[in-house]
Design a protein around this motif. Structure first.
Motif, short mmCIF file in Angstrom:
data_model
loop_
_atom_site.label_atom_id
_atom_site.label_comp_id
_atom_site.label_asym_id
_atom_site.label_seq_id
_atom_site.Cartn_x
_atom_site.Cartn_y
_atom_site.Cartn_z
N VAL A 170 30.86 12.52 53.42
CA VAL A 170 31.24 11.25 52.81
C VAL A 170 31.76 10.34 53.91
O VAL A 170 32.73 10.67 54.61
CB VAL A 170 32.35 11.46 51.74
N ARG A 171 31.10 9.20 54.09
CA ARG A 171 31.57 8.16 55.01
C ARG A 171 32.18 7.07 54.16
O ARG A 171 31.55 6.61 53.20
CB ARG A 171 30.40 7.58 55.82
N SER A 172 33.39 6.65 54.49
CA SER A 172 34.07 5.69 53.64
C SER A 172 34.86 4.68 54.47
O SER A 172 35.41 5.02 55.52
CB SER A 172 35.02 6.43 52.69
N LYS A 173 34.88 3.45 53.96
CA LYS A 173 35.58 2.36 54.66
C LYS A 173 36.33 1.53 53.65
O LYS A 173 35.78 1.04 52.68
CB LYS A 173 34.55 1.49 55.40
N HIS A 174 37.64 1.39 53.86
CA HIS A 174 38.49 0.50 53.07
C HIS A 174 38.67 -0.78 53.87
O HIS A 174 38.61 -0.77 55.10
CB HIS A 174 39.84 1.18 52.82
N ASN A 175 38.92 -1.89 53.18
CA ASN A 175 39.08 -3.18 53.87
C ASN A 175 40.12 -3.15 54.98
O ASN A 175 39.92 -3.73 56.05
CB ASN A 175 39.46 -4.28 52.88
N ASN A 176 41.24 -2.49 54.75
CA ASN A 176 42.36 -2.54 55.70
C ASN A 176 42.51 -1.27 56.53
O ASN A 176 43.60 -0.96 56.97
CB ASN A 176 43.66 -2.79 54.92
N ASP A 177 41.43 -0.53 56.71
CA ASP A 177 41.53 0.74 57.43
C ASP A 177 40.24 0.97 58.22
O ASP A 177 39.23 0.31 57.99
CB ASP A 177 41.76 1.89 56.45
N ASP A 178 40.30 1.93 59.14
CA ASP A 178 39.10 2.31 59.88
C ASP A 178 38.19 3.15 58.99
O ASP A 178 38.61 3.72 58.00
CB ASP A 178 39.49 3.14 61.12
N GLN A 179 36.94 3.23 59.40
CA GLN A 179 35.96 4.04 58.68
C GLN A 179 36.15 5.51 59.06
O GLN A 179 36.31 5.83 60.23
CB GLN A 179 34.56 3.55 59.07
N HIS A 180 36.12 6.39 58.06
CA HIS A 180 36.31 7.82 58.28
C HIS A 180 35.18 8.63 57.66
O HIS A 180 34.49 8.16 56.77
CB HIS A 180 37.66 8.28 57.71
N ILE A 181 35.07 9.86 58.13
CA ILE A 181 34.09 10.82 57.59
C ILE A 181 34.86 12.02 57.07
O ILE A 181 35.75 12.55 57.74
CB ILE A 181 33.09 11.27 58.67
N TRP A 182 34.51 12.43 55.86
CA TRP A 182 35.02 13.65 55.26
C TRP A 182 33.81 14.55 55.09
O TRP A 182 32.79 14.13 54.56
CB TRP A 182 35.66 13.35 53.91
N GLU A 183 33.91 15.79 55.58
CA GLU A 183 32.78 16.71 55.48
C GLU A 183 33.27 18.07 55.02
O GLU A 183 34.30 18.56 55.47
CB GLU A 183 32.09 16.82 56.84
N SER A 184 32.51 18.65 54.08
CA SER A 184 32.86 19.96 53.55
C SER A 184 31.61 20.82 53.48
O SER A 184 30.53 20.33 53.17
CB SER A 184 33.47 19.83 52.16
N SER A 185 31.77 22.09 53.76
CA SER A 185 30.65 23.02 53.67
C SER A 185 30.88 23.99 52.52
O SER A 185 31.92 23.99 51.87
CB SER A 185 30.48 23.77 54.99
N ALA A 186 29.90 24.83 52.28
CA ALA A 186 29.94 25.75 51.14
C ALA A 186 31.07 26.77 51.24
O ALA A 186 31.43 27.39 50.25
CB ALA A 186 28.60 26.47 51.01
N ASP A 187 31.66 26.93 52.40
CA ASP A 187 32.75 27.92 52.55
C ASP A 187 34.11 27.36 52.14
O ASP A 187 35.13 27.95 52.43
CB ASP A 187 32.79 28.45 53.98
#
Length: 109
Positions: A7-24
């Motif tokens: 999941v790549r996500s960007k809020h107006n007042n923040d930097d863009q971040h990546i959240w990543e999860s695997s099957a484990d």
């Protein structure tokens, strides 16, 4: 359904971040090295398992999104593509036939 979710996500007042999860059941979060190219919003990428091919069908995916996003008040966009196969006659064969006809006419003269 998926071996991994990103999941790549960007809020107006923040930097863009990546959240990543695997099957484990572990996950990681980090600042996106691509910078703030989303502008605003979220991009979800599923890395599907081999047996989850039905979710590659655009119509099936759209049906699921419509069904489960009924009460979400912001728009969800699906990037779709369409492939169209067109049969084209080979003009080269016709051109060769025309040349043969012209040569025959010259021979007759």
């Amino acid at each position: 359904v998926a071996d991994k979710v990103r999941v790549r996500s960007k809020h107006n007042n923040d930097d863009q971040h990546i959240w990543e999860s695997s099957a484990d059941s572990s996950f990681s979060v980090w600042k996106d090295p691509k910078g703030n190219d989303l502008g605003r919003g979220t991009e979800i990428t599923l890395f599907l398992k081999d047996d989850a091919g039905e979710f590659l069908d655009q119509d099936r995916l759209e049906e699921l999104v419509l069904r489960y996003s009924e009460f979400i008040t912001f728009p969800i966009y699906l990037y779709k593509s369409k492939t169209e196969t067109v049969t084209v006659e080979d003009d080269e064969d016709e051109d060769l036939d025309d040349l043969d006809d012209e040569e025959d006419e010259e021979d007759e003269d």
